[in-house]
Design a protein around this motif. Structure first.
Motif: not given
Length: 208
Positions: A136-147
């Motif tokens: 919503k803030e205009g950032l691009i999010v394509t990946h997440a890293v998790i434990v």
């Protein structure tokens, strides 16, 4: 890397980050195994070790900045940011009610790419909430890293929303590592595996 993760799994268990007990999880269901990464803030070397392994997973993932899902993943995001010299932004749990009234803290610009750091994914709801705020803030999010990916449908939900998930452990391989190390007996392994099969999330209605 496998042997290193084996050692890390045992260290997490011994530190109390992995607990074997019948407990009510956030989503209202009971679970025979609970993962509480918050305890590692009291174990600096362990926190650095977990962060180092996460850094390996994101080595080839393009990102301009990092955002940890509040609150458990924030310490990990800080360590990764320092180690990789990559800027970090923070999502508040609630919008600031005075001054700037921001929901995101830090410096960023639209169309920059943000990598999300999370401790545990069950249904994927908490991580997805953070992703939606960033987008919503205009950032691009394509990946997440998790434990830990608990294999209960959360990763599929996230992937359906355009997020590739990279995890250090799945619940299955974590349990196998702990069983191999003698921390979990055969009956507990069977109980946890049955739990994975029975508790699946697949709709946005029950995300947490």
């Amino acid at each position: 890397m496998t042997s290193t993760l084996q050692d890390l799994a045992v260290q997490l268990f011994d530190a109390g980050a992995v607990r074997l007990e019948d407990i009510e999880a956030k989503v209202g269901r009971r679970t025979p195994i609970y993962f509480d990464l918050r305890v590692i803030v009291s174990h600096p070397k362990l926190m650095v070790a977990v962060s180092h392994q996460l850094e390996k997973l994101i080595k080839d993932v393009h990102h301009d900045m990092i955002c940890g899902v509040p609150y458990a993943a924030l310490p990990l995001a800080v360590v990764i940011s320092i180690n990789t010299d990559r800027p970090m932004i923070m999502k508040r749990k609630e919008t600031k009610l005075y001054a700037t009234k921001k929901l995101l803290e830090g410096v960023y610009e639209k169309n920059q790419t943000c990598l999300v750091v999370e401790d545990v994914v069950t249904s994927g709801g908490s991580l997805l909430e953070t992703v939606e705020t960033l987008r919503k803030e205009g950032l691009i999010v394509t990946h997440a890293v998790i434990v830990l990916e608990r294999e209960q449908g959360g990763a599929s939900v996230l992937e359906a929303n355009g997020i590739t998930v990279k995890s250090l452990f799945t619940l299955t391989n974590l349990v196998r590592m702990l069983h191999k190390a003698g921390r979990i007996d055969n009956d507990t392994v069977e109980l946890i595996f049955d739990h994975i099969k029975e508790c699946q999330f697949g709709t946005k209605d029950n995300l947490e």
